[in-house]
Structure formats: structure tokens, C-alpha cells
Design a protein around this motif. Structure first.
Motif, mmCIF file in Angstrom:
data_model
loop_
_atom_site.group_PDB
_atom_site.id
_atom_site.type_symbol
_atom_site.label_atom_id
_atom_site.label_comp_id
_atom_site.label_asym_id
_atom_site.label_seq_id
_atom_site.Cartn_x
_atom_site.Cartn_y
_atom_site.Cartn_z
ATOM 1 N N LEU A 1 39.671 44.631 42.562
ATOM 2 C CA LEU A 1 40.811 43.443 42.544
ATOM 3 C C LEU A 1 42.023 43.837 43.310
ATOM 4 N N SER A 2 42.313 45.144 43.740
ATOM 5 C CA SER A 2 43.363 45.600 44.039
ATOM 6 C C SER A 2 43.482 45.378 45.631
ATOM 7 N N PRO A 3 44.455 44.975 46.205
ATOM 8 C CA PRO A 3 44.757 45.019 47.592
ATOM 9 C C PRO A 3 44.809 46.450 48.144
ATOM 10 N N ALA A 4 44.727 47.371 47.514
ATOM 11 C CA ALA A 4 44.813 48.655 47.806
ATOM 12 C C ALA A 4 43.318 49.362 48.174
ATOM 13 N N ASP A 5 42.529 48.592 47.421
ATOM 14 C CA ASP A 5 41.100 48.999 47.470
ATOM 15 C C ASP A 5 40.183 47.711 47.336
ATOM 16 N N PRO A 6 40.415 46.846 48.516
ATOM 17 C CA PRO A 6 39.782 45.509 48.517
ATOM 18 C C PRO A 6 38.211 45.541 48.658
ATOM 19 N N THR A 7 37.677 44.409 48.549
ATOM 20 C CA THR A 7 35.991 44.360 48.632
ATOM 21 C C THR A 7 35.700 44.529 50.158
ATOM 22 N N LYS A 8 34.436 44.999 50.388
ATOM 23 C CA LYS A 8 33.791 45.183 51.649
ATOM 24 C C LYS A 8 33.273 43.961 52.151
ATOM 25 N N PHE B 1 52.219 34.850 42.974
ATOM 26 C CA PHE B 1 50.868 34.676 43.389
ATOM 27 C C PHE B 1 50.725 33.978 44.310
ATOM 28 N N ASN B 2 51.122 32.760 44.394
ATOM 29 C CA ASN B 2 51.329 31.551 45.451
ATOM 30 C C ASN B 2 51.475 32.258 46.976
ATOM 31 N N LEU B 3 52.913 32.792 46.789
ATOM 32 C CA LEU B 3 53.210 33.265 48.070
ATOM 33 C C LEU B 3 52.760 34.800 48.569
ATOM 34 N N PHE B 4 52.117 35.457 47.560
ATOM 35 C CA PHE B 4 51.113 36.521 48.094
ATOM 36 C C PHE B 4 49.837 36.129 48.640
ATOM 37 N N ILE B 5 49.432 35.261 48.144
ATOM 38 C CA ILE B 5 48.055 34.443 48.541
ATOM 39 C C ILE B 5 48.153 33.928 49.944
ATOM 40 N N VAL B 6 49.217 33.177 50.239
ATOM 41 C CA VAL B 6 49.246 32.602 51.329
ATOM 42 C C VAL B 6 49.781 33.237 52.665
ATOM 43 N N PHE B 7 50.619 34.619 52.322
ATOM 44 C CA PHE B 7 51.519 35.155 53.303
ATOM 45 C C PHE B 7 50.840 36.580 53.539
ATOM 46 N N ARG B 8 50.010 36.990 52.422
ATOM 47 C CA ARG B 8 49.223 38.391 52.564
ATOM 48 C C ARG B 8 47.794 38.397 52.551
ATOM 49 N N GLU B 9 47.325 37.748 51.290
ATOM 50 C CA GLU B 9 46.087 37.733 51.148
ATOM 51 C C GLU B 9 45.160 36.906 52.056
ATOM 52 N N ASP C 1 39.791 39.835 58.137
ATOM 53 C CA ASP C 1 38.358 40.976 57.769
ATOM 54 C C ASP C 1 37.222 40.165 57.962
ATOM 55 N N PHE C 2 37.188 38.856 57.415
ATOM 56 C CA PHE C 2 35.785 38.055 57.432
ATOM 57 C C PHE C 2 35.853 37.122 58.421
ATOM 58 N N GLY C 3 36.751 36.821 59.250
ATOM 59 C CA GLY C 3 36.610 35.682 60.302
ATOM 60 C C GLY C 3 36.088 34.545 60.121
ATOM 61 N N HIS D 1 36.826 31.634 57.266
ATOM 62 C CA HIS D 1 37.378 30.144 57.585
ATOM 63 C C HIS D 1 36.482 29.031 57.107
ATOM 64 N N GLU D 2 35.158 29.069 57.326
ATOM 65 C CA GLU D 2 34.037 28.240 56.714
ATOM 66 C C GLU D 2 34.311 28.207 55.233
ATOM 67 N N TYR D 3 34.504 29.394 54.480
ATOM 68 C CA TYR D 3 34.489 29.085 53.100
ATOM 69 C C TYR D 3 35.697 28.289 52.627
ATOM 70 N N CYS D 4 36.967 28.562 53.367
ATOM 71 C CA CYS D 4 37.984 27.791 53.021
ATOM 72 C C CYS D 4 38.000 26.195 53.230
ATOM 73 N N LYS D 5 36.805 25.948 54.326
ATOM 74 C CA LYS D 5 36.867 24.694 54.488
ATOM 75 C C LYS D 5 36.095 23.850 53.111
#
Length: 158
Positions: free
Chosen positions: A74-81, A127-135, A142-144, A148-152
Motif C-alpha cells: 500500500l505504500s507509495p515507497a513500495d508500490p504494486t507492480k 488524501f484527495n490532494l495526494f491522489i490527484v497530484f501524486r498518485e 506506470d500503467f499508461g 486510462h481505460e480503468y479511469c473511464k
């Protein structure tokens, strides 16, 4: 799941949601928690426990999903692959944050602490600021196209 991945997830679970939804709320509302322990449970205690337990369940489900399907933490320091879009991630792009927010709201209901409610609002804003501007920018990088399709098809929150 490897022992290393399990230990990293345990560490980051204690460090991040453990501090944000456990230690800090306890420090903010310590007197309220102690007062609640000294009196008979009322409806707000039961409601707070139910909301908090729901949040814990959601958060633990998401952490397991990150480890099993994403091969990360769950950590941004060790994110999912891998991009995780299964389980609760079919309904919300950020169910883990929703889970943490439910823990905080449950604690605020349980303790009837205004300070804890204000803290919860601040955490949601962060959380919201972190998600929008960083995550989200990192996930797009990372996932291109997959992200993008997931977000739709899946909303940011609920």
C-alpha cells in the motif's frame, strides 16, 4: 505471497493506516475513548464500531489484493507492480482510502470527538490532494493506457 512481501505489507500497514487511523486519533480523542470505556455503551458506540469495523475490513481486503494481485504494498515507497482492478477496485479507484476514512469516521462517531471529526476532514483533504497530484500521475505513467481505460469506467471515490 513471499515472506518478504508479507513483512513489507505488515510494516507499511502499521506505519501508514496504523498511525493515521489508530495512533493519531487515539492521541486526539484519548479522553473521549477513556470516557467511553467508563460508561455503558450507547447507540453511537455501536454505530461507531460498525462503521470502523467496515473500514478495517475494506482496508485489509485492499492490502491483501495489492499483495496478491499487484505484487506490492500500500505504500507509495513500495508500490504494486501490476495495476489492481479486481475486488473492491471494480467499484472505486481508491477503496483503501475509503476504508481508512470509514475507520476515522467510526472513531469520531464512537468518541463523539469534534477534534477527531476535524482531523478526519483534514485527512480526506490530504488524501484527495495526494491522489490527484501524486498518485494518479504516477499510475498514468506506470500503467499508461490500462490505467486510462480503468479511469473511464471506475470513479475515483464511490
Amino acid at each position: 505471497m513471499s515472506m518478504s512481501l508479507f513483512l513489507r505489507n505488515l510494516f507499511f500497514t502499521i506505519l501508514q493506516p496504523g498511525v493515521v487511523a489508530g495512533l493519531i486519533p487515539f492521541l486526539i480523542a484519548r479522553k473521549n475513548f477513556e470516557h467511553s470505556a467508563d460508561q455503558a455503551f450507547q447507540i453511537h458506540h455501536y454505530a461507531g464500531i460498525a462503521v470502523c469495523l467496515t473500514g478495517i475490513g475494506i482496508t485489509l481486503h485492499c492490502i491483501a489484493n495489492f499483495a496478491i494481485h499487484g505484487r506490492g504494498t500500500l505504500s507509495p515507497a513500495d508500490p504494486t507492480k501490476q495495476l489492481v482492478i479486481s475486488g473492491l477496485y471494480r467499484f472505486s479507484r481508491n477503496p483503501m482510502y475509503v476504508g481508512v476514512m470509514l475507520m476515522l469516521i467510526g472513531e469520531a462517531i464512537f468518541t463523539q470527538s469534534t477534534g477527531l471529526l476535524v482531523y478526519s476532514i483534514g485527512i480526506f483533504t490530504a488524501f484527495n490532494l495526494f491522489i490527484v497530484f501524486r498518485e494518479e500521475p504516477r499510475l498514468k505513467k506506470d500503467f499508461g493506457t490500462s490505467y486510462h481505460e480503468y479511469c473511464k469506467t471506475v470513479r475515483r471515490w464511490i
